[in-house]
Each structure stands twice: as C-alpha cells, then as structure tokens.
Design an enzyme around this catalytic site. Structure first.
Site, PDB file in Angstrom:
ATOM      1  N   ASP A 314      -7.795   3.179   1.042  1.00 40.76           N
ATOM      2  CA  ASP A 314      -6.930   2.003   1.082  1.00 40.76           C
ATOM      3  C   ASP A 314      -7.816   0.754   1.268  1.00 40.76           C
ATOM      4  OD1 ASP A 314      -4.754   0.350   1.005  1.00 40.76           O
ATOM      5  OD2 ASP A 314      -3.553   1.505   2.417  1.00 40.76           O
ATOM      6  N   GLU A 511       3.886  -4.776   4.353  1.00 41.80           N
ATOM      7  CA  GLU A 511       3.191  -4.059   5.427  1.00 41.80           C
ATOM      8  C   GLU A 511       2.766  -4.991   6.564  1.00 41.80           C
ATOM      9  OE1 GLU A 511      -0.705  -2.628   4.175  1.00 41.80           O
ATOM     10  OE2 GLU A 511      -0.531  -3.831   2.379  1.00 41.80           O
TER      11      GLU A 511
HETATM   12  C1  BGC Z   1      -1.772  -1.091   1.021  1.00 42.97           C
HETATM   13  C2  BGC Z   1      -1.693  -0.151  -0.158  1.00 42.97           C
HETATM   14  C3  BGC Z   1      -1.991  -0.872  -1.441  1.00 42.97           C
HETATM   15  C4  BGC Z   1      -3.332  -1.576  -1.316  1.00 42.97           C
HETATM   16  C5  BGC Z   1      -3.739  -2.314  -2.576  1.00 42.97           C
HETATM   17  C6  BGC Z   1      -3.025  -1.937   1.013  1.00 42.97           C
HETATM   18  O1  BGC Z   1      -2.972  -2.951   1.950  1.00 42.97           O
HETATM   19  O2  BGC Z   1      -1.704  -0.354   2.221  1.00 42.97           O
HETATM   20  O3  BGC Z   1      -0.431   0.440  -0.207  1.00 42.97           O
HETATM   21  O4  BGC Z   1      -1.966   0.011  -2.511  1.00 42.97           O
HETATM   22  O5  BGC Z   1      -3.272  -2.498  -0.256  1.00 42.97           O
HETATM   23  O6  BGC Z   1      -3.002  -3.457  -2.784  1.00 42.97           O
END
Ligand code: BGC
Length: 622
Positions: A314, A511
C-alpha cells in the site's frame, strides 16, 4: 503397447486440464514461466529492482530521465493525482501514452503497468460513470450485476490506456465507525466471497490478454476491517488529534482461525477467480504489520493458497514498518512483498533494495521470485507481445461514460436501494401527485451521492463530475407533466404538497478522515425532516451515506425510510424505486444499530446481544 501408453498419458493430461479449468476460470499465471524465465536471464539487478518499484506518475515524470535511470516497471495515480494538463479523458489518455513512451526508452522496453483506484467506475476521471460503492452493491446480492460492473469499469479504464485497478476491496468491515466501511461489500464473509469473486471476474475476464480486461487487485490483505477502535494512532504513524477515534490502519486482534473465518474469505475466492495482484494492508495483525508478515504474505497466501500473482504494497506502507527504512525494506521484501508502492520515495526504495541485495541481506532468489510474479502478469496480459500497440486504444473513448454504462449503473442503484420502513403505504409515490416537495442537503448533490474516491481522494460535495443525475433531477424526470416538484434544502415551504422527500446522510470522506466516533445525524438533517413533518404531510426519508447511521432522532417523524448508501452518479435508479417502477429488492449488507453503544455490532460477532434496529439481510418490498 507404446501406443496405448501414449494414449493413457494423453487422456490423463486431458483430464487434468479439464479438472483445472473447472477449478479456475483463467489460465494459470505460472504457465507463463518458460517465457518469464528466459526473460529474467537477460535482466540486470537494476532492471529487476525497477520492475519492483512503483512511483507516483507526476513525481517520476517530473524528474526527466528517472523512468530510464530506475528502469521503472509500474506507476500509479493515487487518489489526488491527475494529469498535469487537466482531468479529462483526453488528458488521461495522453498521460498513459507518455508514460508508456518513456518505458519504451529503457534497454528492455518492458511496458509499464499503470495502476489506479478505479473502485466504483473509473472514478478519478471526469465524466466517467460512477457506480455505487461496494456497500450498496452488497445490498443487491447480485453477483452477475457486480461482474457486469467490473466489465464496464474495465472498458472505461482501458479507454484511458490504464490496465490495472486497485480493487476490488474484499474487506469485511466489522465496525461501521471505520471510514472505509463503504469500500466493503458486507460485514458478512460469505457475501464478500461471492461478490469479490464476481468483481475479479468482471475486471479481468477469463483471459487477462483480452485488451478489454484490466488487472484486478484484491485489498487490503488481511483483516483491515477487523481493527479495534483506538484513540491513538499505531506506533510509527503520525499521531492524529489527541483523543480522536481511529480504526484505520489499526490492529486486528484475532487468533488465526478467526482471521481465516472472517477476513481471509474474499482472498480465497479472488484467487480462484485468477486475481493477478493483492495489496497487503497497512494494518497490523496481533501487533505485526501485514506488510511485514512472512506468515501472511508467503506462507498463507503464496504457499498455502497458491497465489501466483504479485503483491503490491500500500501507499508508503513499507515506510511504516520501521523507522529505519533499510530495515523496513528488508523485512517487507523478505516477507514476500513483490512491488513497492513508493510514490515519492521510489529512488530511495530502489537504492536501498539494491544495497540489501549486494550485502546479501535480501537473497537474489527473493528478487527473482518477485520479478517472476510481476512478469507472469505482464506476459499473461499480452503486454510483452511486441506486436501489441504501446498506446491506448482511443476507439474505446466512445464507451467512456456511455449510455449503456449509465443504464447498468442505474440498474445497480435501483437494486441496491433498501426499503426499511413504509407506513400506510407511503411508497410508492404516485407520479400524478399534485405536488412533491424535495429537500435535504443531499437531494441535489451529485458529490454527496458519489462519496469518497470520486475525482478526489476524499471526494467532495457539489458538482464533482459532469453527467449523471441528482435525486432532485431524477424525481423531476420521473413525474407526470401535471406534477409540480418544489425544492428547499432545509425543508421549509412544504405546506400543501402531497408528500415530502428528505435526502439526508453523510458528506464525502475516505480513509482515515472517515473514522467517526458518533454516527448520529447532524442538526441540518434533523431540522429538514422536522420542517417537512410540521407541514403535516407524509415524510419519505432517504439516507445517502457510507454506512448505517443512528436514525432515532427522525424515525418517529418518518413515514417511509430508505437507504441507498453511496449510489454514484445515476440518481434515476432511486426514482425507479420511489415511484414504483421497480419493486425494492435490496437487503442490508450490514446490521443497522439502534445506538452507538451497540458498536461494534454485526451478525457474526460473538455473544448473544444481537439486537439491531434492522438486522443484516433486512429489506421490505411493496
Ligand atoms: C489506500 C489504497 C489505495 C492506495 C493508492 C492507499 O492510501 O489505502 O486503498 O489503493 O492508497 O491510491
């Protein structure tokens, strides 16, 4: 005798082949190993590490020569990364072509895998069809539909040339205070198993070499939805505001049997569907970072479940393993990580890993395994075929944001709406009602309908993307010519209408920022419902949110209650239900609590106290 023997061997091989195709719909990635191994022999250490390195597109392109110097094998666009010259279909396609042209200038000219979060449609690009988020798709229980959405998404992504999405998210969220709840199909692993598999099949198809397929990525492995609520950030992570509740990137405290029962299920079926990549989670399992766990990455995923694709870390997740970056890289790569999403630290990653190999701290066999896995996927996708064009197929532009895709999204919306309460047959609404008053902060707001991961990482309220229909527009389009539709955001002025519709819920988030200790309705929503109620007319409340909310404050004033979670751009699917063109079939994919003190609440949690307002699977019809 010899002939009979040959015949028996041939029959055996045939049977094995039949058996294999019955288990997996796609060709095994390891079947490309002969070509891959031959290629590996021609590669230098630097070229191999370059395949394992994934920078952010704007950073690597902003440093001319870096694509070649670091032999970059993959780039990403993170949640807020757009082409330098604007967020249009043309600009994205030009960007893809530019990245690929840069890769062609390296010695071996290995095409780049371009990854993006196309998590509900090609959701970074203006004008794409935004499909409902997974929580809503979970309410449809419809694997065929989810597969079709995967197909449509793949085509819109391919229209820009891009060939890889960081999805589906097969998380199994256990606590709806987590801000990523809506990225999951359900709190229930069985539902996640079925829909996760369908999503992979839709995105990848049964043949990765199909130029209309894209590579899928099951995420976030594993237990991201099982973290315990904490008020402090995990060690090594910037501490958030003191006392703020945090579940994201936290610790999942579970024994291995429970981890497998709840959180592993989506990976099992994604692998069966042939998923080519998996993203380990930021979170920890019993205190150990998933991105650092050999048990999880190598023993369970690769050895036991037979995953033949590659692992992509990630965003900067490796950096979080240890304050000593070199140690962090060593631990993660040795645990089984194959590619590092190192958006801004790609040079550091490249140099550090090279040093570690030269010092013998990361064995060459591990590098070869990682690159082999990445190249298997590139071969399987036909990327290594010299006859394949290195530019995007612009004839697909006609399918981008197309009518067909919008009508598929509308179908998904109407199938995902869940009817929770319907007193005195308030619904369906007559299309001939004299006047309908629409109100609420999300009634005329495409950005709120779409939620996070829409154009921007955290999404935004308002006109976030062109195309599509707000709920107000959809109501206006559905009624007869004789029906007047009036609107006020706060619900005033409803007197004299036949009925009021109030659209309430959450504002967009993603998130981290979406973690919330209190899921009660805000004052604006309560006021809008009360204002309609005081006009003395029946009140229909529609909730647009990333998760169930505490609705006690408005329930007594509400005659009919529906939830659409985050439906995306096609508001007309909601009107289909409101006016009875579609008899509601949606059923809750999450348990709906009565109060915050019940959380975490879900049907699989141990203990006898399952007493939700609406249970998992609930949904009325007309
Ligand atoms: C997220 C992922 C995402 C990645 C790329 C991260 O912060 O947890 O779900 O795919 O960023 O954008």
């Amino acid at each position: 005798m010899k002939k009979a023997c040959t015949y028996a061997v041939a029959t055996c091989l045939f049977l094995i082949l039949i058996l294999f195709s019955a288990c997996s719909p796609t060709r095994r990635l390891s079947s490309f190993d002969p070509q891959v191994n031959e290629f590996l022999e021609r590669m230098t250490l630097e070229e191999k590490i370059g395949q394992m390195t994934q920078p952010e597109q704007d950073l690597v392109l902003g440093n001319p020569g870096d694509m070649q110097k670091y032999f970059i094998g993959s780039v990403l666009s993170g949640g807020n990364s757009d082409p330098a010259d604007g967020n249009s279909l043309e600009a994205w396609t030009d960007l893809y072509d530019k990245v690929q042209a840069e890769a062609m200038k390296t010695r071996l000219a290995i095409p780049v895998l371009y990854g993006i979060d196309a998590v509900h449609g090609h959701s970074n690009v203006l004008g794409s069809v935004i499909f409902p988020h997974n929580i809503a798709l979970g309410c449809t229980r419809d694997a065929d539909l989810v597969e079709k959405i995967g197909r449509a998404t793949a085509i819109e992504v391919r229209a820009t040339g891009i060939q890889w999405t960081f999805g589906p998210c097969v998380t199994v969220p256990q606590d709806i205070r987590w801000g990523r709840t809506y990225e999951g199909f359900s709190e229930d692993p069985t539902l996640v198993r079925g829909l996760g598999k369908a999503a992979v099949l839709g995105l990848q198809g049964t043949d990765l070499s199909n130029p209309l397929s894209i590579l899928a990525c099951a995420k976030h492995y594993v237990g991201d939805g099982g973290t315990a609520a904490a008020t402090a950030a995990p060690p090594g992570f910037p501490q958030s505001k003191a006392g703020r509740l945090r579940l994201d990137q936290g610790d999942t405290k579970l024994d291995e049997a429970a981890l497998r029962r709840v959180h592993l299920q989506g990976y099992i079926t994604a692998i069966q569907a042939g998923v080519g990549s998996i993203m380990p989670s930021y979170s920890t399992w019993n205190g150990v970072r998933c991105s650092a766990s050999k048990r999880l990455l190598t023993e369970i995923l690769k050895e036991e479940l037979g995953f033949e694709g590659f692992l992509i870390s990630d965003y900067n997740a490796i950096d979080q393993i240890d304050p000593d970056y070199k140690k962090a890289v060593r631990i993660s790569i040795n645990a089984g990580m194959d590619m590092a999403m190192a958006p801004n630290t790609y040079r550091e990653f490249f140099n550090t890993l090279k040093e570690l190999v030269e010092e013998g701290k990361v064995p060459m066999s591990r590098i070869d395994d990682a690159v082999k896995r990445i190249l298997r996927v590139k071969f399987a996708m036909g990327l290594m075929d010299p006859d394949r064009p290195r530019t995007a197929d612009r004839t697909l532009h006609k399918d981008f944001g197309s009518k067909e895709h919008r009508s598929l999204a509308r179908e998904a919306v109407r199938k995902s709406v869940v009817l929770l309460k319907n007193e005195n047959q308030t619904l369906p609404i007559s299309k001939k009602a004299t006047r309908i008053h629409v109100s609420g902060k999300s009634a005329d707001n495409i950005g709120n309908q779409c939620g996070g991961w829409t154009i921007l990482w955290q999404g935004r309220s308002g006109e976030v993307t062109p195309g599509g229909t707000t709920i107000l527009q959809a109501v206006k389009a559905a009624v007869s010519q004789d029906t007047e539709v009036t609107y006020s955001r706060d619900g005033t002025g409803a007197e004299g209408a036949a009925l009021g519709i109030v659209v309430i819920g959450e504002l967009p988030y993603a998130e981290g920022i979406g973690d919330r200790a209190d899921l009660s309705l805000d004052d604006e929503d309560i006021t809008a419902v009360n204002n309609i109620k005081s006009a003395g007319i029946p009140v229909v409340v529609l909730v647009i949110s990333g998760r169930p909310l505490i609705v006690n404050d408005i329930l007594p004033q509400t005659d009919a209650l529906l939830v659409s979670f985050l439906p995306g751009t096609e508001g007309r699917g909601i009107a289909d239900v409101l006016f009875g063109d579609y008899n509601p079939t949606g059923r809750l994919s999450f348990s709906w609590p009565k109060s915050m003190d019940q959380l975490p609440l879900n049907r699989n949690s141990p203990g006898a106290e399952y007493d939700p307002l609406y249970p998992f699977g609930y949904g009325l019809t007309y």
